[in-house]
Scaffold this active site. Structure first.
Site, PDB file in Angstrom:
ATOM      1  N   GLY A  11       0.774  -1.238   0.000  1.00  0.00           N
ATOM      2  CA  GLY A  11       0.000   0.000   0.000  1.00  0.00           C
ATOM      3  C   GLY A  11       0.806   1.290   0.000  1.00  0.00           C
ATOM      4  O   GLY A  11       0.312   2.321   0.455  1.00  0.00           O
ATOM      5  N   SER A  12       2.012   1.253  -0.567  1.00  0.00           N
ATOM      6  CA  SER A  12       2.786   2.507  -0.562  1.00  0.00           C
ATOM      7  C   SER A  12       2.109   3.558  -1.443  1.00  0.00           C
ATOM      8  O   SER A  12       2.195   4.759  -1.161  1.00  0.00           O
ATOM      9  CB  SER A  12       4.238   2.271  -0.992  1.00  0.00           C
ATOM     10  OG  SER A  12       4.320   1.953  -2.352  1.00  0.00           O
ATOM     11  N   ASN A  13       1.421   3.134  -2.498  1.00  0.00           N
ATOM     12  CA  ASN A  13       0.690   4.107  -3.330  1.00  0.00           C
ATOM     13  C   ASN A  13      -0.509   4.682  -2.578  1.00  0.00           C
ATOM     14  O   ASN A  13      -0.823   5.866  -2.699  1.00  0.00           O
ATOM     15  CB  ASN A  13       0.244   3.468  -4.650  1.00  0.00           C
ATOM     16  CG  ASN A  13       1.346   3.506  -5.690  1.00  0.00           C
ATOM     17  OD1 ASN A  13       1.698   4.567  -6.188  1.00  0.00           O
ATOM     18  ND2 ASN A  13       1.916   2.348  -6.004  1.00  0.00           N
ATOM     19  N   LEU A  87      -4.352  -6.457  -7.752  1.00  0.00           N
ATOM     20  CA  LEU A  87      -3.835  -7.395  -8.754  1.00  0.00           C
ATOM     21  C   LEU A  87      -4.883  -8.330  -9.352  1.00  0.00           C
ATOM     22  O   LEU A  87      -4.565  -9.172 -10.189  1.00  0.00           O
ATOM     23  CB  LEU A  87      -2.668  -8.205  -8.146  1.00  0.00           C
ATOM     24  CG  LEU A  87      -1.557  -7.327  -7.554  1.00  0.00           C
ATOM     25  CD1 LEU A  87      -0.426  -8.181  -6.984  1.00  0.00           C
ATOM     26  CD2 LEU A  87      -0.992  -6.330  -8.567  1.00  0.00           C
ATOM     27  N   LEU A  89      -8.434  -9.054 -11.611  1.00  0.00           N
ATOM     28  CA  LEU A  89      -9.265  -8.438 -12.650  1.00  0.00           C
ATOM     29  C   LEU A  89     -10.655  -8.229 -12.053  1.00  0.00           C
ATOM     30  O   LEU A  89     -11.218  -9.139 -11.441  1.00  0.00           O
ATOM     31  CB  LEU A  89      -9.330  -9.376 -13.865  1.00  0.00           C
ATOM     32  CG  LEU A  89      -9.944  -8.805 -15.139  1.00  0.00           C
ATOM     33  CD1 LEU A  89      -9.094  -7.664 -15.705  1.00  0.00           C
ATOM     34  CD2 LEU A  89     -10.091  -9.899 -16.197  1.00  0.00           C
ATOM     35  N   HIS A 106       0.058   1.196 -13.357  1.00  0.00           N
ATOM     36  CA  HIS A 106       0.847   0.038 -13.789  1.00  0.00           C
ATOM     37  C   HIS A 106       2.329   0.436 -13.763  1.00  0.00           C
ATOM     38  O   HIS A 106       2.680   1.519 -14.229  1.00  0.00           O
ATOM     39  CB  HIS A 106       0.421  -0.379 -15.203  1.00  0.00           C
ATOM     40  CG  HIS A 106       1.130  -1.611 -15.655  1.00  0.00           C
ATOM     41  ND1 HIS A 106       0.806  -2.871 -15.200  1.00  0.00           N
ATOM     42  CD2 HIS A 106       2.187  -1.784 -16.493  1.00  0.00           C
ATOM     43  CE1 HIS A 106       1.604  -3.760 -15.745  1.00  0.00           C
ATOM     44  NE2 HIS A 106       2.462  -3.133 -16.537  1.00  0.00           N
ATOM     45  N   GLU A 176       5.688   6.539  -9.335  1.00  0.00           N
ATOM     46  CA  GLU A 176       4.274   6.218  -9.076  1.00  0.00           C
ATOM     47  C   GLU A 176       3.699   7.106  -7.978  1.00  0.00           C
ATOM     48  O   GLU A 176       2.564   7.569  -8.073  1.00  0.00           O
ATOM     49  CB  GLU A 176       4.133   4.747  -8.646  1.00  0.00           C
ATOM     50  CG  GLU A 176       4.436   3.754  -9.744  1.00  0.00           C
ATOM     51  CD  GLU A 176       4.201   2.324  -9.289  1.00  0.00           C
ATOM     52  OE1 GLU A 176       3.179   2.038  -8.653  1.00  0.00           O
ATOM     53  OE2 GLU A 176       5.074   1.477  -9.567  1.00  0.00           O
TER      54      GLU A 176
HETATM   55  C1  GAR Z   1       2.924  -0.913  -7.555  1.00  0.00           C
HETATM   56  O1  GAR Z   1       4.211  -0.882  -8.123  1.00  0.00           O
HETATM   57  C2  GAR Z   1       1.874  -0.950  -8.649  1.00  0.00           C
HETATM   58  O2  GAR Z   1       2.217  -0.215  -9.793  1.00  0.00           O
HETATM   59  C3  GAR Z   1       1.838  -2.423  -8.961  1.00  0.00           C
HETATM   60  O3  GAR Z   1       1.880  -3.040  -7.692  1.00  0.00           O
HETATM   61  C4  GAR Z   1       2.689  -2.232  -6.828  1.00  0.00           C
HETATM   62  C5  GAR Z   1       1.935  -2.031  -5.527  1.00  0.00           C
HETATM   63  O4  GAR Z   1       2.749  -1.399  -4.590  1.00  0.00           O
HETATM   64  N1  GAR Z   1       0.669  -2.770  -9.715  1.00  0.00           N
HETATM   65  C6  GAR Z   1       0.681  -3.686 -10.668  1.00  0.00           C
HETATM   66  O5  GAR Z   1       1.654  -4.368 -10.938  1.00  0.00           O
HETATM   67  C7  GAR Z   1      -0.631  -3.831 -11.440  1.00  0.00           C
HETATM   68  N2  GAR Z   1      -0.447  -4.543 -12.649  1.00  0.00           N
HETATM   69  P1  GAR Z   1       2.127  -0.733  -3.300  1.00  0.00           P
HETATM   70  O6  GAR Z   1       1.203  -1.773  -2.645  1.00  0.00           O
HETATM   71  O7  GAR Z   1       3.313  -0.428  -2.426  1.00  0.00           O
HETATM   72  O8  GAR Z   1       1.373   0.507  -3.704  1.00  0.00           O
END
Ligand code: GAR
Length: 205
Positions: A11-13, A87, A89, A106, A176
């Site tokens: 969940g860093s995003n 992740l 669909l 992505h 991101e």
């Molecule tokens: C992120 O890098 C995101 O772009 C990727 O999962 C990671 C989640 O990181 N998403 C995909 O690969 C979708 N195809 P996070 O949980 O630290 O935000």
């Protein structure tokens, strides 16, 4: 505008969205959803006192169905659904219920290095193997096919000198954390327009 954020990992995003100064007063993260029961990102939701729940297609203990979620989102007046490392669909019916209101980040420059099975470190491994000299992040609208909706915005970084997929991952993740909040800001300000099946980011104030 109320937004819902979908997560599958750490969940860093999500954290970048919640920490964004630009988003304060513009958007409220009203709900965090995951395909997992004990998603690590739920810890962030707890810290920010945001309701969270786990979702799946059919009835299962501890999960709500996408049908039920549709109802909850209507009640909560969710204006934007953000897939931030989600992740799975989404079911077609759910995607169709929110046209041009679901966006995904992505970790590569689509339309390359996307599609089913391309997520997280697998993406960066494929980019590394290809010997590409740039990578980056893409935010796109979600349609019924993995990573194929119209591209909204992208950010790129040189990876000429990297020595591992992990190094690419690190550089892309930094992008991101800036790109995703900035697209949400533009969405909330209605600065994203679709014309002739292309997305335009308008500069109007
Ligand atoms: C992120 O890098 C995101 O772009 C990727 O999962 C990671 C989640 O990181 N998403 C995909 O690969 C979708 N195809 P996070 O949980 O630290 O935000």
């Amino acid at each position: 505008m109320n937004i819902a954020v979908f997560v599958s990992g750490k969940g860093s995003n999500l954290e970048a969205i919640l920490a964004s100064a630009e988003l304060k007063g513009l958007c409220d993260v009203s709900m965090v959803c995951s395909d997992k029961l004990d998603c690590p990102a739920f810890e962030i939701a707890k810290r920010y006192k945001i309701p969270f729940l786990s979702v799946c297609e059919s009835e299962k203990d501890g999960f709500v169905t996408f049908n039920k979620l549709h109802q909850i989102f209507t009640e909560k007046e969710i204006g934007l659904i953000v897939l931030a490392g989600f992740l799975k669909l989404m079911p077609k019916e759910f995607v169709r219920a929110f046209p041009n209101k679901i966006i995904n980040i992505h970790p590569a420059l689509l339309p390359s290095f996307g599609g089913k099975g391309m997520y997280g470190i697998r993406v960066h491994e494929a980019v590394f193997r290809s010997s590409a000299k740039v990578s980056g992040a893409t935010v796109h609208f979600v349609n019924e096919i993995y990573d194929e909706g119209l591209i909204i915005d992208q950010a790129a970084v040189s990876i000429e000198d990297v020595e591992s997929p992990e190094e690419i991952a690190q550089r892309v993740l930094q992008l991101e954390h800036v790109l995703l909040p900035s697209v949400i800001v533009k969405f909330a300000q209605r600065k994203i327009e679709i014309k002739n099946n292309r997305v335009y980011l308008t500069k109007k104030s």
